[in-house]
Design an enzyme around this catalytic site. Structure first.
Site, PDB file in Angstrom:
ATOM      1  N   ASP A 294      15.948  13.207  22.613  1.00 16.47           N
ATOM      2  CA  ASP A 294      14.588  13.337  22.087  1.00 16.47           C
ATOM      3  C   ASP A 294      13.589  12.568  22.941  1.00 16.47           C
ATOM      4  O   ASP A 294      13.800  11.395  23.226  1.00 16.47           O
ATOM      5  CB  ASP A 294      14.523  12.764  20.662  1.00 16.47           C
ATOM      6  CG  ASP A 294      15.296  13.614  19.664  1.00 16.47           C
ATOM      7  OD1 ASP A 294      15.266  14.852  19.808  1.00 16.47           O
ATOM      8  OD2 ASP A 294      15.915  13.035  18.756  1.00 16.47           O
TER       9      ASP A 294
ATOM     10  N   GLU B 105       6.844  21.066  18.244  1.00 19.73           N
ATOM     11  CA  GLU B 105       6.068  21.302  17.033  1.00 19.73           C
ATOM     12  C   GLU B 105       5.123  22.472  17.275  1.00 19.73           C
ATOM     13  O   GLU B 105       4.438  22.520  18.286  1.00 19.73           O
ATOM     14  CB  GLU B 105       5.260  20.038  16.726  1.00 19.73           C
ATOM     15  CG  GLU B 105       4.361  20.164  15.554  1.00 19.73           C
ATOM     16  CD  GLU B 105       3.695  18.829  15.230  1.00 19.73           C
ATOM     17  OE1 GLU B 105       4.408  17.809  15.183  1.00 19.73           O
ATOM     18  OE2 GLU B 105       2.477  18.820  15.052  1.00 19.73           O
TER      19      GLU B 105
ATOM     20  N   GLU C  69      22.105  12.349  11.138  1.00 18.86           N
ATOM     21  CA  GLU C  69      21.594  10.997  11.409  1.00 18.86           C
ATOM     22  C   GLU C  69      21.510  10.081  10.185  1.00 18.86           C
ATOM     23  O   GLU C  69      20.618   9.232  10.111  1.00 18.86           O
ATOM     24  CB  GLU C  69      20.201  11.075  12.087  1.00 18.86           C
ATOM     25  CG  GLU C  69      20.178  11.929  13.344  1.00 18.86           C
ATOM     26  CD  GLU C  69      18.791  12.031  13.988  1.00 18.86           C
ATOM     27  OE1 GLU C  69      17.944  11.152  13.745  1.00 18.86           O
ATOM     28  OE2 GLU C  69      18.575  13.001  14.741  1.00 18.86           O
TER      29      GLU C  69
ATOM     30  N   ILE D 295      16.340  19.638  14.104  1.00 21.90           N
ATOM     31  CA  ILE D 295      15.961  18.665  15.130  1.00 21.90           C
ATOM     32  C   ILE D 295      16.824  17.410  15.054  1.00 21.90           C
ATOM     33  O   ILE D 295      16.772  16.550  15.926  1.00 21.90           O
ATOM     34  CB  ILE D 295      14.452  18.354  15.025  1.00 21.90           C
ATOM     35  CG1 ILE D 295      13.646  19.652  15.040  1.00 21.90           C
ATOM     36  CG2 ILE D 295      13.977  17.449  16.136  1.00 21.90           C
ATOM     37  CD1 ILE D 295      13.894  20.543  16.244  1.00 21.90           C
ATOM     38  N   GLY D 296      17.626  17.281  14.020  1.00 22.58           N
ATOM     39  CA  GLY D 296      18.575  16.165  14.005  1.00 22.58           C
ATOM     40  C   GLY D 296      18.745  15.503  12.660  1.00 22.58           C
ATOM     41  O   GLY D 296      19.824  15.516  12.086  1.00 22.58           O
ATOM     42  N   SER D 297      17.676  14.930  12.129  1.00 16.21           N
ATOM     43  CA  SER D 297      17.850  14.191  10.879  1.00 16.21           C
ATOM     44  C   SER D 297      17.795  15.116   9.672  1.00 16.21           C
ATOM     45  O   SER D 297      17.095  16.125   9.682  1.00 16.21           O
ATOM     46  CB  SER D 297      16.788  13.101  10.758  1.00 16.21           C
ATOM     47  OG  SER D 297      15.507  13.663  10.790  1.00 16.21           O
TER      48      SER D 297
ATOM     49  N   HIS E 219       5.851  18.046   8.081  1.00 17.58           N
ATOM     50  CA  HIS E 219       5.046  16.891   7.678  1.00 17.58           C
ATOM     51  C   HIS E 219       4.528  17.028   6.261  1.00 17.58           C
ATOM     52  O   HIS E 219       3.853  16.145   5.756  1.00 17.58           O
ATOM     53  CB  HIS E 219       3.874  16.692   8.641  1.00 17.58           C
ATOM     54  CG  HIS E 219       4.336  16.415  10.037  1.00 17.58           C
ATOM     55  ND1 HIS E 219       4.357  17.377  11.002  1.00 17.58           N
ATOM     56  CD2 HIS E 219       4.826  15.303  10.604  1.00 17.58           C
ATOM     57  CE1 HIS E 219       4.831  16.858  12.114  1.00 17.58           C
ATOM     58  NE2 HIS E 219       5.124  15.599  11.904  1.00 17.58           N
TER      59      HIS E 219
ATOM     60  N   LEU F 166       0.835  -1.207   0.000  1.00 20.39           N
ATOM     61  CA  LEU F 166       0.000   0.000   0.000  1.00 20.39           C
ATOM     62  C   LEU F 166       0.868   1.256   0.000  1.00 20.39           C
ATOM     63  O   LEU F 166       0.590   2.220  -0.707  1.00 20.39           O
ATOM     64  CB  LEU F 166      -0.942  -0.002   1.207  1.00 20.39           C
ATOM     65  CG  LEU F 166      -1.936   1.156   1.223  1.00 20.39           C
ATOM     66  CD1 LEU F 166      -2.865   1.101   0.012  1.00 20.39           C
ATOM     67  CD2 LEU F 166      -2.748   1.172   2.511  1.00 20.39           C
TER      68      LEU F 166
ATOM     69  N   GLU G  11       2.461  11.206  24.527  1.00 14.15           N
ATOM     70  CA  GLU G  11       1.540  10.198  24.009  1.00 14.15           C
ATOM     71  C   GLU G  11       1.446   8.985  24.928  1.00 14.15           C
ATOM     72  O   GLU G  11       0.484   8.231  24.861  1.00 14.15           O
ATOM     73  CB  GLU G  11       1.964   9.748  22.611  1.00 14.15           C
ATOM     74  CG  GLU G  11       3.092   8.734  22.656  1.00 14.15           C
ATOM     75  CD  GLU G  11       3.712   8.458  21.304  1.00 14.15           C
ATOM     76  OE1 GLU G  11       3.755   9.373  20.479  1.00 14.15           O
ATOM     77  OE2 GLU G  11       4.147   7.329  21.095  1.00 14.15           O
TER      78      GLU G  11
HETATM   79  N1  GLN Z   1      16.242  13.664  16.195  1.00 14.79           N
HETATM   80  C1  GLN Z   1      15.138  13.054  15.523  1.00 14.79           C
HETATM   81  C2  GLN Z   1      15.119  13.473  14.077  1.00 14.79           C
HETATM   82  O1  GLN Z   1      15.428  14.575  13.781  1.00 14.79           O
HETATM   83  C3  GLN Z   1      13.838  13.422  16.174  1.00 14.79           C
HETATM   84  C4  GLN Z   1      12.680  12.808  15.464  1.00 14.79           C
HETATM   85  C5  GLN Z   1      11.382  12.907  16.225  1.00 14.79           C
HETATM   86  O2  GLN Z   1      11.231  13.697  17.087  1.00 14.79           O
HETATM   87  N2  GLN Z   1      10.438  12.105  15.905  1.00 14.79           N
HETATM   88  O3  GLN Z   1      14.760  12.714  13.209  1.00 14.79           O
HETATM   89 ZN    ZN Z   2       9.810  15.479  16.346  1.00  7.78          ZN
END
Ligand code: GLN
Ligand code: ZN
Length: 772
Positions: free
Chosen positions: A614, A680, A499, A446-448, A709, A26, A620
């Site tokens: 992180d 976010e 990353e 944020i990292g990646s 996103h 899918l 959640e």
């Molecule tokens: N350090 C992670 C990244 O940048 C954080 C991802 C996340 O918060 N889901 O991908």
């Molecule tokens: Zn995130």
């Protein structure tokens, strides 16, 4: 009905099944469609084949009633929005031009139009698209999808039960549409929504549905008396319809509590309840309420959210008790099997002895049908299954994997001081400012960075042996060099290595920690076409060797600017794994916290001055009932501090969370004692910055100014406007500039453009600040 006739009628059923197919067909079809490589027709055919294969698998395992309508191209809450015609004004043109493209536009946005907000489905890692409603919302019924899928299943010879998000849950999950007063309560639209549900129910009845399931997981949360009144009214109205199928109101994820007597009295024919984990209290509460005389009870007795085999004997005992409490008892998983992978049998890399402890969706289906048989025909009819299950449970309990004396000794010796930094935040902030010398409104990510096809190819080449470790590491190093060079050129202040070596932020660490098992095919939907492969936390946890130091130092050697070390925190390491169910989560969290602490300390020793841990899963994982919050938050924040408290005062600890719903955990965020938090905020217009400020949060904050996103590139103007909004809540000395989340799902071209715009926005606002 007597107990015997009730037993004879036992059905085995599920509320939903993994949608993606054995090889994530899918995902490939939907993404191919987005790229123009797959036609709408081919996409529809793939979807239909996958639905058929799923039902065939269920029927093959002797499941007596399959679910329909649980399939989705993207998200079942968005499907509900379509079903009730609540298309946001900004998407109406696209939807009427082409329903499928309009659907994806609502999910992902386009360059011109923002998507719906996305948030977590209760306390799971599934994300849904938040309905946007307002006083002007006009609902119209569109039962096409539900009817088509029911018809498909019926014509395939299956006994089928459509599953819909219930009207109360739908309204409680909704938000005021943009431009609507923030205090607008979508639940006030109930009397407009119910006729639409009535129409859909009538359509499904006409299409041959005997039963329809209305999912009301919102009823397991704490609800006000007014909301309980809404629940009663809803099911009085729907139950009172003449042209309707039998109604099964389904709850899951926790106990029904105060909502139980309301539903028990409602004129509906059946109730589905969760009897696993925290929801096991349902058993006592159901008995206390006098059971469900005259009603069908669907007993969610097989854990739909974890992957351990069921204790069949124990479940059978519970089911036997339930048999006396309702007119008819059916056996099911506690919730949709959407939250577990498809099939444990294909995990050939896992030791067969350990594999016997695992039950994914397929194995759970067999457990459900076995229990249904045992309940209907007596334990004697499943003697062999019970014996095999007993042996598997015993082998797990006795396994040395679960008891490492060295780990036990270390967790046993933890002191309070281990979870406290040497200096309070205010003094650390001064030390860090001097040490790091950053500008006002520092920019970071944020990292990646984008996970490119080349990186995926490199990983596949490594797996297949086409390249060796050295060849793989060369490719990763090349990527790190490129990521560093780009950030230098773009003018970012705190750099990351990107990353590239990580397939996934949890799995990468799980693979290097003792106590975790990796799966090869254990994919679970996170949102849309994004799937994750949660590792299995099966035993005691320790860290044999450094995990990230090599890459962070490689990156740091290539720039004079600080490179941020990057780790996944202990709460998220648990939340996005399948955790052991044989000891308290708090204990598992302490083990993981200590293992990560070793990594944090090693990063600092190697010269890293900024370390991000992180914790996107902190919120959640919050229990659904307020009464359970403080116990959870105490161990969760404790494990985070255990991870981060071993460093010097001038080492700056960042944390990151990917959502904007903070109301109930502001205190816990403060308890983390991190120096900087990024969050976010772009889709919710920086609301979160205001919330934190209002709660008196005294530290540095980076509310995201780029919604990552969606492929949309924010302009510098737009980002600057968001920053100015942020400045309304957070003083400039404490405001960071960053995207909402990591960039791994984005492409390089939009990443370049967006980050350049972010830096331009930061400079523009800095100039304004120094001018004023
Ligand atoms: N350090 C992670 C990244 O940048 C954080 C991802 C996340 O918060 N889901 O991908
Ligand atoms: Zn995130």
């Amino acid at each position: 009905m007597t107990t015997e006739t009730a037993a004879a009628a036992v059905q085995a059923t599920v509320y939903g099944y993994p949608r993606q197919g054995r090889n994530r067909e899918l995902k490939r079809a939907v993404e191919g469609y987005w790229k123009g490589r797959v036609t709408a027709r081919a996409l529809r055919e793939t979807a239909r084949d996958l639905r058929r294969a799923g039902w065939a698998q269920l029927a093959g395992a002797s499941l007596t009633e399959v679910a329909t309508g649980d399939f989705s191209y993207y998200d079942h809450v968005l499907d509900t929005t379509v079903m009730v015609g609540a298309i946001p004004a900004r998407h109406r043109a696209a939807v009427s031009a082409d329903a499928l493209d309009g659907y994806f536009a609502m999910a992902r946005g386009t360059q011109d139009v923002a998507p719906l907000e996305m948030t977590k489905w209760f306390d799971t890692n599934y994300h849904y698209l938040v309905p946007e409603l307002g006083p002007d919302t006009v609902f119209t019924a569109d039962s096409t999808k539900q009817v088509a899928e029911l018809t498909e299943a019926l014509s395939g010879g299956h006994s089928a039960r459509p599953v819909l998000v219930g009207p109360v849950t739908y309204l409680l999950l909704a938000k005021p549409a943009p431009g609507v007063a923030a205090d607008f309560e979508p639940i006030t639209l109930l009397d407009r929504l119910l006729p639409v549900y009535a129409k859909v129910l009538a359509d499904l009845r006409a299409a041959g549905a005997e039963w329809v399931q209305l999912d009301e997981p919102a009823l397991v949360q704490d609800r006000t008396p007014a909301e309980l009144g809404v629940e009663a009214l809803t099911y009085r109205v729907l139950g009172g319809l003449t042209e309707r199928p039998k109604l099964l109101v389904a709850s899951y994820f926790d106990r029904l509590g105060e909502a139980l007597p309301v539903l028990a009295k409602a004129p509906v024919e059946g109730l589905a309840m969760d009897f696993t984990g925290a929801a096991a209290a349902n058993l006592r509460e159901l008995a206390a309420a006098g059971g469900l005389p005259g009603k069908r009870l669907v007993a969610g007795i097989v854990d739909g959210r974890n992957i351990w085999i069921n204790d069949l004997q124990k479940s059978l005992t519970t089911l036997g008790t339930l048999l006396g409490l309702a007119a008819r008892v059916d056996v099911a998983a506690s919730c949709s099997l959407l939250h577990v992978p498809l099939d444990a049998d294909v995990e050939r890399d896992i030791d067969p002895q350990i594999r016997r402890w695992l039950a994914f969706a397929r194995q759970k289906t067999t457990e459900i049908t076995t229990l249904a048989r045992g309940l209907a025909q007596g334990a004697g009819s499943i003697t062999a299954e019970l014996a095999a299950n007993r042996a598997d449970l015993a082998s797990r309990a006795a396994s040395p994997i679960a008891h490492d004396p060295a780990v036990r000794a270390r967790t046993g010796a933890i002191t309070d001081a281990d979870g406290r930094r040497a200096q309070p935040y205010a003094r650390r902030a001064v030390a860090q400012r001097a040490h790091l010398g950053l500008p006002l409104l520092p920019t970071t990510t944020i990292g990646s960075f984008p996970q490119t096809d080349e990186l995926r190819v490199a990983r596949a080449d490594l797996r297949s042996g086409r390249i060796g470790t050295a060849g793989y590491e060369e490719r990763i190093e090349a990527e790190v060099r490129e990521v560093i060079a780009f950030q230098e050129k773009a003018g970012i202040d705190v750099l990351v290595h990107g990353e590239p070596e990580r397939n996934d932020m949890v799995q990468y660490f799980a693979e290097q920690l003792t106590g975790y098992l990796a799966t090869r095919h254990g994919w679970v939907q996170s949102y849309g076409t994004r799937y994750v492969r949660p590792p299995v936390l099966a035993g005691d946890v320790s860290r044999p060797d450094p995990m990230t130091v090599r890459w962070t130092t490689y990156a740091q050697a290539r720039t004079a600017k600080p490179v941020k070390g990057m780790l996944t925190g202990p709460v998220t390491m648990l939340a996005w794994s399948f955790v052991r169910d044989d000891q308290p989560l708090a204990e598992t969290a302490r083990q993981v916290g200590l293992a990560l602490r070793d990594e944090v300390n090693d990063l600092e020793a190697a010269g890293t001055s900024v370390i991000q841990v992180d914790e996107p899963a902190l919120r959640e994982t919050l229990p659904l009932r307020a009464a359970d919050h403080s116990g959870y938050l105490a161990w969760a924040t404790g494990a985070f501090r255990l991870t981060t408290s071993g460093v010097r005062p001038d080492t700056q600890i960042h944390t990151h969370m990917c959502y904007a719903e903070f109301g109930d955990i502001v205190g816990a965020i403060e308890d983390l004692d991190a120096d900087v938090i990024s969050l976010e905020a772009a889709r919710s217009h920086m609301r979160v910055a205001g919330e934190l400020a209002a709660a008196g949060y005294p530290r540095e904050v980076g509310p995201g100014v780029w919604d990552i996103h969606s492929p949309r590139v924010p302009s510098a103007r737009e980002a600057a406007a968001l920053l100015r909004e942020g400045l309304g809540a957070v003083p400039a000395e404490r405001l960071w500039v960053n995207p909402d989340c990591g960039l791994k799902t984005r492409g390089w071209s939009e990443t370049r453009a967006s980050l350049e715009n972010l830096v331009a926005a930061a400079r523009e606002v800095r100039d304004e600040l120094s001018a004023s």
